[in-house]
Design a protein around this motif. Structure first.
Motif: not given
Length: 259
Positions: A39, A42, A45, A48, A60, A62, A79
């Motif tokens: 993802d 994200t 989330g 996700a 996930a 970012d 993450y």
């Protein structure tokens, strides 16, 4: 792009709608395997978590650490902060190598990306055959409050990043060099809807989460002044009113083109 969402990360996490479970079930039905999903962009989330219901593991990522600090915990979701400076090869290695990802999802973010670079990464990472990529977004067109949203949106026009034009256009002009899987293709996105129960305070949260509102504030312009909020409240029907609203959304999905 990360800087636009740092200051309002908490507002973004609280205000943005959740995506229907049916979307993730449909996407999962399109992939041959359900081991690993990625993802991208994200945020907190939201996507996700939906993906994790169908895949063994979700990575996930970012570029915004502020967003990731507010991410929704889930035992199947990892993450990962991926700064723009991260080399492609490092990211591919972190994902498990080429040809390892069953599903790639990008919710409300792909228009911010360096598209040629991202699509190249996606093609390298997606499992072949059987891997799928899906990107989707929504814009200011929310019913039954179209008039209020359009009027407010027009005040934000000087403050949007040009890349957001793709979202305003419903991704109809967004490049998407993948093979059609029956859920929106380049030039012809699938149209979807999201229903949400929205209080007036949540509506204000949605508006405050817009990057253009944050940009305007940085330039000394308060687009949500007391006067504007009062006008919106009157049109809403009062602060205590909760409405069912529908976000008009659009999706593109595909699989790598086999040469």
């Amino acid at each position: 792009m990360a800087g636009l969402f740092v200051n309002q990360a908490a507002v973004y996490a609280d205000a943005r709608p959740t995506y229907p479970k049916e979307w993730f079930a449909k996407l999962a039905s399109l992939t041959d395997h359900h081991d690993l999903a990625w993802d991208v962009g994200t945020g907190n989330g939201q996507s996700a978590i939906g993906v994790a219901e169908h895949y063994g593991k979700v990575v996930a990522t970012d570029v915004s650490e502020a967003q990731l600090r507010l991410a929704i915990p889930n035992p199947k979701v990892q993450y990962v902060h991926t700064p723009l400076s991260m080399p492609d090869e490092q990211l591919i290695s972190a994902m498990g190598g080429e040809n390892s990802v069953d599903l790639i999802t990008v919710a409300q973010a792909v228009h911010w990306f360096d598209l040629p670079t991202f699509y190249s990464l996606a093609n390298r990472l997606l499992r072949k055959p059987g891997g799928v990529i899906a990107v989707w977004s929504y814009n200011y067109k929310i019913s039954p409050i179209e008039h209020s949203m359009t009027r407010f949106f027009e005040t934000t026009l000087p403050y949007w990043d040009p890349r957001t034009q793709h979202a305003f256009d419903g991704y109809r002009a967004l490049p998407f060099p993948f093979e059609d899987v029956g859920l929106g293709t380049e030039g012809d996105p699938a149209t979807l809807e999201m229903e949400q129960e929205l209080s007036f305070d949540r509506l204000l949260g949605v508006l405050r989460s817009w990057s253009a509102v944050a940009t305007a504030k940085e330039r000394g312009v308060d687009l949500l002044s007391e006067r504007v909020v009062k006008e919106l409240e009157e049109e809403w029907g009062g602060k205590e009113v909760v409405r069912t609203v529908t976000y008009k959304t659009f999706m593109l999905a595909g699989k790598p083109k086999m040469e």
